[in-house]
Design a protein around this motif. Structure first.
Motif, PDB file in Angstrom:
ATOM      1  N   ALA A   1       5.904  17.057  12.909  1.00  7.91           N
ATOM      2  CA  ALA A   1       4.777  16.143  13.058  1.00  7.91           C
ATOM      3  C   ALA A   1       4.124  15.907  11.699  1.00  7.91           C
ATOM      4  N   GLY A   2       3.131  15.009  11.675  1.00  9.88           N
ATOM      5  CA  GLY A   2       2.484  14.728  10.401  1.00  9.88           C
ATOM      6  C   GLY A   2       1.254  13.865  10.548  1.00  9.88           C
ATOM      7  N   SER A   3       0.661  13.557   9.413  1.00  6.57           N
ATOM      8  CA  SER A   3      -0.474  12.645   9.344  1.00  6.57           C
ATOM      9  C   SER A   3      -0.472  12.017   7.961  1.00  6.57           C
ATOM     10  N   VAL A   4      -1.154  10.882   7.809  1.00 11.14           N
ATOM     11  CA  VAL A   4      -1.186  10.186   6.528  1.00 11.14           C
ATOM     12  C   VAL A   4      -2.620   9.849   6.156  1.00 11.14           C
ATOM     13  N   SER A   5      -2.843   9.650   4.868  1.00  6.84           N
ATOM     14  CA  SER A   5      -4.139   9.203   4.350  1.00  6.84           C
ATOM     15  C   SER A   5      -3.891   8.166   3.265  1.00  6.84           C
ATOM     16  N   LEU A   6      -4.807   7.225   3.143  1.00  2.00           N
ATOM     17  CA  LEU A   6      -4.608   6.086   2.245  1.00  2.00           C
ATOM     18  C   LEU A   6      -4.715   6.505   0.787  1.00  2.00           C
ATOM     19  N   ASN A   7      -3.734   6.035   0.005  1.00  2.00           N
ATOM     20  CA  ASN A   7      -3.786   6.198  -1.453  1.00  2.00           C
ATOM     21  C   ASN A   7      -4.350   4.935  -2.107  1.00  2.00           C
ATOM     22  N   GLU A   8      -3.648   3.842  -1.907  1.00  2.00           N
ATOM     23  CA  GLU A   8      -4.073   2.591  -2.530  1.00  2.00           C
ATOM     24  C   GLU A   8      -3.589   1.404  -1.718  1.00  2.00           C
ATOM     25  N   MET A   9      -4.221   0.256  -1.973  1.00  2.00           N
ATOM     26  CA  MET A   9      -3.886  -0.976  -1.268  1.00  2.00           C
ATOM     27  C   MET A   9      -4.085  -2.144  -2.211  1.00  2.00           C
ATOM     28  N   ASP A  10      -3.151  -3.100  -2.137  1.00  2.00           N
ATOM     29  CA  ASP A  10      -3.262  -4.296  -2.981  1.00  2.00           C
ATOM     30  C   ASP A  10      -3.010  -5.529  -2.125  1.00  2.00           C
TER      31      ASP A  10
ATOM     32  N   GLY B   1       0.813  -1.205   0.000  1.00  3.44           N
ATOM     33  CA  GLY B   1       0.000   0.000   0.000  1.00  3.44           C
ATOM     34  C   GLY B   1       0.844   1.251   0.000  1.00  3.44           C
ATOM     35  N   SER B   2       0.186   2.346  -0.236  1.00  2.00           N
ATOM     36  CA  SER B   2       0.870   3.636  -0.163  1.00  2.00           C
ATOM     37  C   SER B   2      -0.068   4.642   0.482  1.00  2.00           C
ATOM     38  N   VAL B   3       0.550   5.591   1.176  1.00  2.00           N
ATOM     39  CA  VAL B   3      -0.206   6.661   1.810  1.00  2.00           C
ATOM     40  C   VAL B   3       0.457   7.987   1.456  1.00  2.00           C
ATOM     41  N   SER B   4      -0.351   9.039   1.422  1.00  4.74           N
ATOM     42  CA  SER B   4       0.177  10.393   1.279  1.00  4.74           C
ATOM     43  C   SER B   4       0.393  10.975   2.666  1.00  4.74           C
ATOM     44  N   ALA B   5       1.500  11.699   2.824  1.00  8.54           N
ATOM     45  CA  ALA B   5       1.839  12.274   4.129  1.00  8.54           C
ATOM     46  C   ALA B   5       1.715  13.786   4.088  1.00  8.54           C
ATOM     47  N   GLN B   6       1.098  14.332   5.095  1.00  8.64           N
ATOM     48  CA  GLN B   6       1.083  15.776   5.318  1.00  8.64           C
ATOM     49  C   GLN B   6       2.009  16.042   6.504  1.00  8.64           C
ATOM     50  N   VAL B   7       2.953  16.950   6.319  1.00  9.93           N
ATOM     51  CA  VAL B   7       3.980  17.197   7.333  1.00  9.93           C
ATOM     52  C   VAL B   7       3.901  18.654   7.772  1.00  9.93           C
ATOM     53  N   PHE B   8       4.091  18.888   9.064  1.00 10.12           N
ATOM     54  CA  PHE B   8       4.021  20.246   9.585  1.00 10.12           C
ATOM     55  C   PHE B   8       4.898  20.361  10.824  1.00 10.12           C
ATOM     56  N   VAL B   9       5.236  21.594  11.182  1.00 10.84           N
ATOM     57  CA  VAL B   9       6.049  21.863  12.364  1.00 10.84           C
ATOM     58  C   VAL B   9       5.129  22.273  13.500  1.00 10.84           C
ATOM     59  N   ARG B  10       5.302  21.631  14.640  1.00 14.99           N
ATOM     60  CA  ARG B  10       4.529  21.948  15.834  1.00 14.99           C
ATOM     61  C   ARG B  10       5.523  22.220  16.960  1.00 14.99           C
ATOM     62  N   GLY B  11       5.637  23.493  17.338  1.00 11.55           N
ATOM     63  CA  GLY B  11       6.640  23.853  18.330  1.00 11.55           C
ATOM     64  C   GLY B  11       8.024  23.664  17.752  1.00 11.55           C
ATOM     65  N   THR B  12       8.833  22.828  18.389  1.00 13.66           N
ATOM     66  CA  THR B  12      10.160  22.485  17.862  1.00 13.66           C
ATOM     67  C   THR B  12      10.203  21.025  17.428  1.00 13.66           C
ATOM     68  N   ARG B  13       9.041  20.508  17.038  1.00 16.70           N
ATOM     69  CA  ARG B  13       8.954  19.117  16.597  1.00 16.70           C
ATOM     70  C   ARG B  13       8.337  19.049  15.204  1.00 16.70           C
TER      71      ARG B  13
END
Length: 473
Positions: A392-401, A378-390
Motif C-alpha cells: 500500500a502507499g500514499s502520495v503528497s504533492l511536490n510540484e505542479m506546472d 506535476g510530481s508527487v512523492s510516494a510513501q510505500v508500506f506493507v499492510r498484511g500481504t498487500r
C-alpha cells in the motif's frame, strides 16, 4: 499441514519472469531453517502412520527343528526426529537430512514347533539410529504454478531391539535376531514412500498460488512461474513476472523490465524486490482503462474552503468568465494525458504525471459549456508500506506546472490559477488517490501466509521488502 506450509514457502521461491523479471524473490538460510522446523513436525506425523504387514514364515532352529511363526497387529507407538538439517544443492534442490531418529512399535507373536506345540505373546520393538535423506525438487506445471517432488530418498535403520512378552523365553531368544532383521527391512521399505507422499501431498496446496491476482475492476497482477529457480549454496534466488494487466486483456506495456540485483541480505527469511517496471505497468493499465480521470464538482470541495467551483471564483481571475457565464456552477475534468512514470531512487519514490484539466460552466439546463483546457505537469512523492500481504502507499504533492492548452474565453494568465488548482489537487485529487492506494495491491502469496517483521526500503530502480513468514492451517 506443517510440511505443506514449509514447501509452499519453498515453492514460492520458484516464481520467475522472462529475461528481466519485474519481481525477484530470495529465500535465505533463515527461511530454510523455519521450513525445516515445519517439515520435521509434519514428517514425524506422517511416519506415525507406518503400517507394517503381518509377517509369517518358518525358520529352522536348532535343536528343535522347523519353527513356524507369525507377527501380527503391529502398530507404531512413538516416533522421534531429534536431529535434522537442510542444505541447498545447486542445480538439484533442497536436501533434507534426518539423523538419530527413533521409533517404537508393538504387536503380537505366535509360534508352532514340533508339529503340535504352540506359544504366543506380545512384543515391543525399538528402532534407533534411523536416518533419512531426501531432496525436494521444485518445478512448474502448465499453469505457471510450482510443483514439488521428492527425489533420491534413502532411509536406513541403525539398530533394532525386540523384547518379547509371554511364552517361553528360551524359544524366542533362538530366533529374535532373525525377526528383528525382517522387521528392519520392512520398516526401511515403508519410510521413503511415506516421505515422498508427504511431499506430493503439497501439490494441491500449491494451486492456491495467486498466479493471477485480482486488484480491482480494472487491473490484475500476474505472478506466473516461467523458469526454474537458481539455487546457490546460500539461498534460493528467483524471478517473478510481476506485471499488471487490464482485467481479461493481457497486453504487454511499451517498455521492458529494468535490470536490478538483489543485495546479499540474510536477516529475514524472505526478500522481495519489486521493480519500477511493475509499478509502471500499473500506470499503463489504469491509463488504458480510463481509470485516471475524475470529474470534480463543488460539493467535493470542503465547505470550509473559501475557493468554490463557480464562475464567480474563477471570474476573479478570468473576468470574461464572470461576464459571459454569470452565477453558474462549474465542473472540472482531470484526465491523464499519458501514463504516469514512477522512479525509485535511494530512499525516494517519485511519480510524475501529465494531465489535462478541462473546465466547464454548468448551464441551468445541465448542459456543459467548455471554458478552457489546461495542461498540467506535476510530481508527487510516494510513501510505500506493507499492510498484511498487500503493498500500500500514499502520495503528497511536490510540484505542479500549468500551461494553457485551449481557451474558449480568450487569453488569460494561467499562473493566476495556480492557487486554485493546487487546492484542487490537495483537497480532492490526492485524497482520492490515497484512498485507492491505501487499499493496497496483492503481493505473491500461497495458502494462509502471513508476513511478519517486515521492512521496506526504496533502492535504485526497485523496492526491497525483507520479511519473515508464518503459515497457519
Amino acid at each position: 499441514m506443517l510440511l505443506h506450509a514449509w514447501l509452499l514457502l519453498v515453492a514460492l521461491t520458484t516464481l520467475t519472469s522472462g529475461l528481466n523479471p519485474g519481481v525477484k524473490v530470495k529465500l535465505t538460510q533463515k527461511g530454510l531453517e523455519y521450513g525445516r522446523e515445519l517439515g520435521i513436525a509434519s514428517i514425524q506425523q506422517k511416519l506415525k502412520t507406518i503400517k507394517l504387514p503381518d509377517v509369517s514364515g518358518s525358520q529352522k532352529v536348532n535343536p528343535i527343528g522347523k519353527v513356524s511363526y507369525s507377527f501380527t497387529n503391529m502398530h507404531i507407538i512413538n516416533v522421534g526426529l531429534p536431529q535434522s538439517a537442510v542444505s541447498l544443492v545447486p542445480g538439484a534442490g533442497i536436501k533434507l537430512s534426518i539423523g538419530n531418529a527413533y521409533l517404537s512399535l508393538n504387536g503380537n507373536w505366535r509360534v508352532k514347533y514340533l508339529k503340535f506345540i504352540k506359544d504366543s505373546g506380545s512384543f515391543d520393538l525399538s528402532v534407533s539410529g534411523l536416518s533419512i535423506t531426501t531432496t525436494v525438487a521444485v518445478n512448474s506445471d502448465e499453469t505457471g504454478r510450482p510443483t514439488v517432488t521428492g527425489n533420491n530418498c534413502v532411509a536406513s535403520v541403525g539398530s533394532v531391539t525386540i523384547k518379547f512378552h509371554g511364552g517361553a523365553s528360551w524359544l524366542y531368544n533362538l530366533f529374535k535376531d532373525f525377526i528383528a532383521k525382517a522387521l528392519r527391512s520392512a520398516l526401511e521399505k515403508q519410510i521413503c514412500p511415506l516421505v515422498a507422499d508427504a511431499i506430493s501431498d503439497v501439490n494441491p496446496y500449491l494451486k492456491t498460488l495467486n498466479v493471477l491476482a485480482k486488484v480491482d475492476e480494472y487491473a490484475e497482477i500476474q505472478y506466473s512461474l516461467v523458469s526454474s529457480p537458481v539455487i546457490s549454496t546460500t539461498s534460493v534466488d528467483l524471478s517473478l513476472k510481476g506485471e499488471f494487466y487490464n482485467v481479461g486483456k493481457h497486453q504487454e506495456p511499451p517498455f521492458i523490465p529494468n535490470v536490478f540485483s538483489m543485495p546479499p541480505e540474510s536477516n529475514n527469511m524472505l526478500y522481495l524486490g519489486l521493480s519500477s517496471y511493475t509499478a509502471n505497468s500499473a500506470g499503463v493499465v489504469y491509463t488504458t482503462a480510463g481509470a485516471l480521470s475524475l470529474y470534480i464538482t463543488d460539493d467535493m470541495i470542503p465547505a470550509s474552503s473559501p475557493i468554490r467551483l463557480n464562475t464567480q471564483t474563477f471570474g476573479a481571475f478570468i473576468p470574461q468568465i464572470a461576464k459571459h457565464f454569470p452565477g453558474l456552477m462549474m465542473k472540472l475534468l482531470v484526465k491523464a494525458a499519458k501514463s504516469p512514470v514512477i522512479t525509485f531512487e535511494s530512499s525516494n519514490a517519485t511519480i510524475t504525471a501529465t494531465a489535462t484539466v478541462t473546465a466547464y460552466a454548468i448551464q441551468v439546463n445541465g448542459t456543459l459549456s467548455p471554458l478552457f483546457v489546461l495542461n498540467m505537469d506535476g510530481s508527487v512523492s510516494a510513501q510505500v508500506f506493507v499492510r498484511g500481504t498487500r503493498l500500500a502507499g500514499s502520495v503528497s504533492l511536490n510540484e505542479m506546472d500549468l500551461t494553457l492548452g485551449t481557451s474558449y474565453v480568450g487569453d488569460f494568465q494561467v499562473k493566476s490559477l495556480d492557487r486554485i488548482f493546487q487546492m484542487v489537487l490537495k483537497l480532492v485529487i490526492i485524497p482520492k488517490l490515497n484512498d485507492q492506494l491505501a487499499k493496497g495491491y496483492p503481493l505473491p502469496t500461497i495458502g494462509k501466509m502471513k508476513l511478519v517483521n517486515t521492512q521496506l526500503q526504496i533502492m535504485k530502480d526497485y523496492m526491497l521488502i525483507g520479511t519473515d513468514v508464518q503459515f497457519s492451517g
